[in-house]
Design a protein around this motif. Structure first.
Motif, mmCIF file in Angstrom:
data_model
loop_
_atom_site.group_PDB
_atom_site.id
_atom_site.type_symbol
_atom_site.label_atom_id
_atom_site.label_comp_id
_atom_site.label_asym_id
_atom_site.label_seq_id
_atom_site.Cartn_x
_atom_site.Cartn_y
_atom_site.Cartn_z
ATOM 1 N N LEU A 44 0.798 -1.265 0.072
ATOM 2 C CA LEU A 44 -0.084 -0.031 0.103
ATOM 3 C C LEU A 44 0.921 1.474 -0.057
ATOM 4 N N LEU A 45 2.078 1.102 0.606
ATOM 5 C CA LEU A 45 2.888 2.191 0.728
ATOM 6 C C LEU A 45 3.423 2.635 -0.962
ATOM 7 N N VAL A 46 3.126 1.828 -1.931
ATOM 8 C CA VAL A 46 3.552 2.186 -3.310
ATOM 9 C C VAL A 46 2.468 3.288 -3.796
ATOM 10 N N GLY A 47 1.257 3.373 -3.265
ATOM 11 C CA GLY A 47 0.239 4.392 -3.608
ATOM 12 C C GLY A 47 -0.351 3.724 -4.809
ATOM 13 N N PRO A 48 -0.899 4.761 -5.548
ATOM 14 C CA PRO A 48 -1.827 4.208 -6.733
ATOM 15 C C PRO A 48 -1.022 4.071 -7.871
ATOM 16 N N ARG A 49 0.260 3.704 -7.831
ATOM 17 C CA ARG A 49 1.040 3.692 -9.088
ATOM 18 C C ARG A 49 0.382 2.707 -10.408
ATOM 19 N N ALA A 50 -0.043 1.309 -9.863
ATOM 20 C CA ALA A 50 -0.647 0.626 -10.901
ATOM 21 C C ALA A 50 -1.855 1.234 -11.446
ATOM 22 N N ALA A 51 -2.890 1.685 -10.463
ATOM 23 C CA ALA A 51 -3.895 2.366 -11.156
ATOM 24 C C ALA A 51 -3.884 3.426 -12.085
ATOM 25 N N TYR A 102 8.005 -3.389 -7.647
ATOM 26 C CA TYR A 102 8.489 -1.910 -7.148
ATOM 27 C C TYR A 102 8.407 -1.749 -5.586
ATOM 28 N N GLY A 103 7.441 -2.264 -5.276
ATOM 29 C CA GLY A 103 6.829 -2.460 -3.704
ATOM 30 C C GLY A 103 7.910 -3.326 -2.817
ATOM 31 N N ILE A 104 8.107 -4.616 -3.475
ATOM 32 C CA ILE A 104 9.244 -5.205 -2.653
ATOM 33 C C ILE A 104 10.487 -4.670 -2.772
ATOM 34 N N GLU A 105 11.036 -4.327 -3.907
ATOM 35 C CA GLU A 105 12.571 -3.607 -3.965
ATOM 36 C C GLU A 105 12.660 -2.552 -2.927
ATOM 37 N N HIS A 163 -2.914 -5.984 -16.288
ATOM 38 C CA HIS A 163 -2.099 -7.025 -15.456
ATOM 39 C C HIS A 163 -0.895 -6.678 -15.317
ATOM 40 N N ALA A 164 0.019 -6.270 -16.079
ATOM 41 C CA ALA A 164 1.309 -5.796 -16.356
ATOM 42 C C ALA A 164 1.567 -4.872 -15.164
ATOM 43 N N THR A 165 0.665 -3.858 -15.170
ATOM 44 C CA THR A 165 0.920 -2.752 -13.870
ATOM 45 C C THR A 165 0.907 -3.442 -12.648
ATOM 46 N N PHE A 166 -0.031 -4.236 -12.359
ATOM 47 C CA PHE A 166 0.114 -5.026 -10.936
ATOM 48 C C PHE A 166 1.385 -5.736 -10.600
ATOM 49 N N LEU A 167 1.842 -6.164 -11.670
ATOM 50 C CA LEU A 167 3.246 -6.965 -11.714
ATOM 51 C C LEU A 167 4.348 -5.865 -11.271
ATOM 52 N N LEU A 192 -12.216 1.551 -6.913
ATOM 53 C CA LEU A 192 -10.954 0.983 -6.411
ATOM 54 C C LEU A 192 -11.025 -0.056 -5.365
ATOM 55 N N LYS A 193 -11.801 0.161 -4.406
ATOM 56 C CA LYS A 193 -11.899 -0.957 -3.511
ATOM 57 C C LYS A 193 -12.711 -2.025 -3.936
ATOM 58 N N ARG A 194 -13.718 -1.886 -4.784
ATOM 59 C CA ARG A 194 -14.465 -3.115 -5.411
ATOM 60 C C ARG A 194 -13.568 -3.637 -6.326
ATOM 61 N N SER A 195 -12.599 -3.169 -7.180
ATOM 62 C CA SER A 195 -11.790 -3.790 -8.166
ATOM 63 C C SER A 195 -10.821 -4.637 -7.596
ATOM 64 N N ALA A 196 -10.263 -4.160 -6.353
ATOM 65 C CA ALA A 196 -9.070 -4.736 -5.661
ATOM 66 C C ALA A 196 -9.313 -6.274 -4.990
ATOM 67 N N GLY A 197 -10.621 -6.210 -4.600
ATOM 68 C CA GLY A 197 -10.847 -7.498 -4.083
ATOM 69 C C GLY A 197 -11.026 -8.782 -5.118
ATOM 70 N N PRO A 198 -11.578 -8.840 -6.106
ATOM 71 C CA PRO A 198 -11.522 -9.833 -7.260
ATOM 72 C C PRO A 198 -10.212 -10.000 -7.588
ATOM 73 N N ILE A 199 -9.311 -9.073 -7.757
ATOM 74 C CA ILE A 199 -8.046 -9.028 -8.339
ATOM 75 C C ILE A 199 -7.094 -9.904 -6.981
ATOM 76 N N LEU A 200 -7.300 -9.771 -6.092
ATOM 77 C CA LEU A 200 -6.690 -10.368 -5.302
ATOM 78 C C LEU A 200 -6.908 -11.790 -4.932
ATOM 79 N N ASP A 201 -8.331 -11.846 -5.172
ATOM 80 C CA ASP A 201 -8.703 -13.315 -5.307
ATOM 81 C C ASP A 201 -8.360 -14.141 -6.125
ATOM 82 N N THR A 202 -7.756 -13.657 -7.303
ATOM 83 C CA THR A 202 -7.101 -14.451 -8.451
ATOM 84 C C THR A 202 -5.919 -15.030 -7.758
ATOM 85 N N VAL A 203 -5.200 -14.269 -6.925
ATOM 86 C CA VAL A 203 -4.060 -14.994 -6.381
ATOM 87 C C VAL A 203 -4.483 -15.901 -5.059
#
Length: 294
Positions: free
Chosen positions: A26-33, A122-125, A113-117, A60-71
């Protein structure tokens, strides 16, 4: 597209499963969006069809949940992925130049999808630890499995990590633009955050300045330099030094991270998946605490 069973879901052995639902992302902010909406076709689809402009944070909240559930959805991941895909079947229309767009165009869908990757890498590093090349290749390979959960043609998906790097550079250099939707998505950086419902205007005027400063710092700091350039978002050398110090402070505190409750460390979808994995391990006679080390 097909509704046949998807690939084997990602699980606790994957780096994606370990990190995508980590709250430090979450500290990355809305980079992907924001980056998603800088692709003209995707930005136009949001402009024409989404409630993004009237209910930005709710959308944004409605979109994030299903994306997380694919993982984190386990055996339901592919089913969830297909539902996410189907939400986009009617997102189509005409671009300002008269050309047509469709959200399920493989190039457009893969870009999202690529923006989530990119966001996760970026967030990890930035906030957790450096990744070596083998780990980056591993995460990229996992992202291919993840993308196939959606049941969308993978013709636009680069074959390997090296090809993805070339794809990413080309997209940033040649394809993204300062679309109106993306500009709106970072408008609070200059205009301030909107007042939450039911918060008195006088109270919001008193408390919003520091919140606006933090929002600007997190948002602009987390953007790729090319995004800042196109969106005309000032970012000085002093800003960059402060951001690097902030990131270093977060990394330094990571030694204490495993001691915090899971409710702090993981988003709800990741917590549920970890709980289910521990329960399954206990039923199978394995160590139910093995998840705590990851």
């Amino acid at each position: 597209m097909t509704d046949e069973p998807g690939p084997t879901p990602l699980g606790p052995g994957s780096l994606t499963w370990r990190y995508f639902g980590d709250t430090r992302m979450l500290l990355v902010g809305p980079r992907a969006a924001v980056l998603q909406n800088m692709l003209p076709a995707l930005g136009q689809g949001v402009l024409d069809h989404s409630v993004f402009f009237s209910e930005t944070f709710a959308r944004l909240k409605r979109s994030a949940g299903p994306i997380l559930d694919t993982v984190y959805g386990g055996e339901r991941s592919a089913e969830t992925g297909r539902k996410v895909r189907d939400y986009h079947r009617d997102i189509k229309g005409t671009m300002p130049d008269g050309s047509r767009y469709h959200a399920l165009d493989p190039e457009t869908y893969y870009w999202a999808h690529a923006t989530f990757l990119d966001h996760m890498l970026y967030g990890i590093e930035t906030f957790i630890r450096p990744l070596d090349e083998a780990e980056k290749r591993r995460i990229y390979d996992e992202s291919k499995t993840w993308f196939r959960m959606y049941g969308v043609s993978d013709r636009a998906m680069p074959e390997d990590w090296e090809a993805f790097q070339a794809y990413w550079k080309r997209m940033l250099d040649e394809e993204i633009v300062a679309h109106r939707t993306a500009r709106y998505g970072v408008g609070y950086v200059t205009k301030g955050l909107p007042a939450p419902p039911k918060v008195p205007a006088r109270l919001w005027r008193a408390v919003s300045p520091p919140l606006n400063a933090v929002a600007r710092f997190i948002t602009v700091g987390g953007l790729h330099p090319r995004m800042r350039e196109l969106l005309d978002l000032p970012w000085s050398a002093a800003d960059e030094r402060r951001y690097r110090r902030f990131a270093a402070a977060v990394r330094a505190g990571n030694r204490l991270w495993p001691l915090l409750p899971e409710a702090v460390r993981y988003l709800p979808q990741a917590r549920r998946a970890r709980t289910a994995t521990r329960a399954a391990a206990a039923r199978d006679g394995q160590d139910p605490d093995r998840m705590r080390a990851s």
